[in-house]
Design an enzyme around this catalytic site. Structure first.
Site, PDB file in Angstrom:
ATOM      1  N   HIS A 103       0.882  -1.172   0.030  1.00 41.83           N
ATOM      2  CA  HIS A 103      -0.129  -0.027   0.019  1.00 41.83           C
ATOM      3  C   HIS A 103       0.845   1.050  -0.067  1.00 41.83           C
ATOM      4  O   HIS A 103       0.619   2.277  -0.700  1.00 41.83           O
ATOM      5  CB  HIS A 103      -0.902   0.050   1.394  1.00 41.83           C
ATOM      6  CG  HIS A 103      -1.969  -1.208   1.359  1.00 41.83           C
ATOM      7  ND1 HIS A 103      -1.938  -2.087   2.466  1.00 41.83           N
ATOM      8  CD2 HIS A 103      -2.948  -1.309   0.561  1.00 41.83           C
ATOM      9  CE1 HIS A 103      -2.893  -2.813   2.119  1.00 41.83           C
ATOM     10  NE2 HIS A 103      -3.628  -2.451   1.116  1.00 41.83           N
ATOM     11  N   SER A 149       0.394  -8.971   0.783  1.00 46.61           N
ATOM     12  CA  SER A 149      -1.145  -9.020   0.824  1.00 46.61           C
ATOM     13  C   SER A 149      -1.479  -8.903   2.369  1.00 46.61           C
ATOM     14  O   SER A 149      -0.827  -9.460   3.219  1.00 46.61           O
ATOM     15  CB  SER A 149      -1.803 -10.324   0.437  1.00 46.61           C
ATOM     16  OG  SER A 149      -3.265 -10.354   0.713  1.00 46.61           O
ATOM     17  N   ARG A 155      -3.946 -10.307   3.643  1.00 46.80           N
ATOM     18  CA  ARG A 155      -4.311 -11.727   4.150  1.00 46.80           C
ATOM     19  C   ARG A 155      -3.049 -12.386   4.427  1.00 46.80           C
ATOM     20  O   ARG A 155      -3.377 -13.610   5.224  1.00 46.80           O
ATOM     21  CB  ARG A 155      -5.211 -12.237   2.820  1.00 46.80           C
ATOM     22  CG  ARG A 155      -6.579 -11.724   2.836  1.00 46.80           C
ATOM     23  CD  ARG A 155      -7.462 -12.558   2.180  1.00 46.80           C
ATOM     24  NE  ARG A 155      -8.852 -11.919   2.246  1.00 46.80           N
ATOM     25  CZ  ARG A 155      -9.410 -10.933   1.274  1.00 46.80           C
ATOM     26  NH1 ARG A 155      -8.855 -10.677   0.264  1.00 46.80           N
ATOM     27  NH2 ARG A 155     -10.559 -10.524   1.520  1.00 46.80           N
TER      28      ARG A 155
END
Ligand code: PAF
Length: 303
Positions: free
Chosen positions: A39, A187, A189
């Site tokens: 990000h 990720s 996750r």
């Protein structure tokens, strides 16, 4: 640089309007929070293209299926805000669900065709949830440049098409997938993975890399390229949703009998334990994930 946190649509809309009145270009980074280095690379790309960056944090209920991880999706707002401050983000927009979905709302945004294959059939309603929320974010932010990661390749293509079709005043930038030092795609996750699952998940990057090397060596059979990747995925016990070669723009799957042209998407999705992972390469465009992670210097230690 100061950071403003907006919790309502009205507050974020007025901040975005104020920027434009000052003649500034807004860079938008839509996220669901649980920020990681991937990000932050989107933030840097937005900063390079805009005068001020706004990062949105909203775990969008509409894009999760009933048996998916909406309830346990990591929510780390305070930490995310600190990371945004350090990264030079000027505005965080973190609305409540009732703000984004006012009571009685009935409107959905849907892109056909591009959502038919790959994740589409495995996550019914997912892309409608994504395009509905992203179009709302674009409408609130107004004219801007918006940055997305290419790990969610199908999402990126769907958002590009939606933006074009709806004539939204948003320039879309798709950024290279950021990977850990060993090649695992970053990720939110990944936080769910045990040490053993994480090490087995590397089979995905190995499979994609093997296909890239085969393509670079001249292999053009879609079936051979797909099976080259597949061997690594089955070896590590990935419970496969799909490993598919597809047209890189229209996302139409290529049968095993197809001779691949200059470029093709190879996309993988599957479960490692309870965690659904996705990754992809565009053969003909992208370097092998493992070799590229080692060579590019774009690596991060494990988080
Ligand atoms: O990629 C994501 O994090 C989400 O799908 C997005 C684009 C922020 C929409 O909720």
């Amino acid at each position: 640089m100061s950071l403003e946190v907006h919790r309502s649509v009205a507050a974020f809309r007025s901040a975005a309007n104020a920027l434009r009145h000052q003649g500034k270009r807004l860079g938008l980074v839509p996220t669901m929070g649980a920020l990681h280095a991937g990000h932050l690379s989107l933030v840097q790309a937005a900063r390079a293209r805009a005068d001020e960056v706004a990062l949105t944090i909203f775990v969008n209920p509409m894009q999760f299926g009933p048996s998916e991880d909406y309830g346990r999706y990591p929510r780390t707002l305070e930490r995310d805000i600190e990371l945004c401050r350090e990264a030079g983000v000027g505005h965080v927009f973190a609305p409540d669900a009732s703000d984004m979905y006012p009571p009685g709302e009935r409107t959905r945004v849907q892109v056909s065709g591009l959502t038919r294959a790959l994740c589409g059939p495995h996550r019914p309603g997912h892309f409608e949830g994504v395009t509905t929320i992203v179009s709302k974010l674009f409408v609130v932010a107004g004219a801007c440049v918006a940055v997305f990661g290419r790990k969610d390749y199908q999402q990126l293509k769907v958002i590009e098409r939606m933006t074009r079709d709806l004539l939204l005043p948003v320039e879309i930038i798709g950024l290279q997938t950021l990977r850990d030092r060993d090649g695992l795609a970053l990720s939110s996750r990944n936080a769910y993975l045990s040490a053993d699952e994480r090490s087995r998940a590397l089979g995905i990057a190995r499979g994609l890399s093997a296909a890239v090397f085969a393509f670079q060596a001249g292999e053009r059979s879609a079936g051979v390229l797909r099976k080259t990747a597949l061997a690594h995925l089955t070896e590590v016990g990935l419970r496969l949703d799909y490993a598919t070669l597809a047209d890189a723009d229209e996302l139409v799957p290529l049968s095993d009998e197809t001779r691949v042209g200059e470029r093709a998407l190879l996309a993988v999705a599957g479960f490692m334990g309870q965690t659904r992972l996705i990754d992809n390469v565009v053969l003909g465009d992208d370097a092998a994930p493992i070799a590229s992670a080692e060579r590019s210097g774009q690596t991060r230690g494990e988080r």
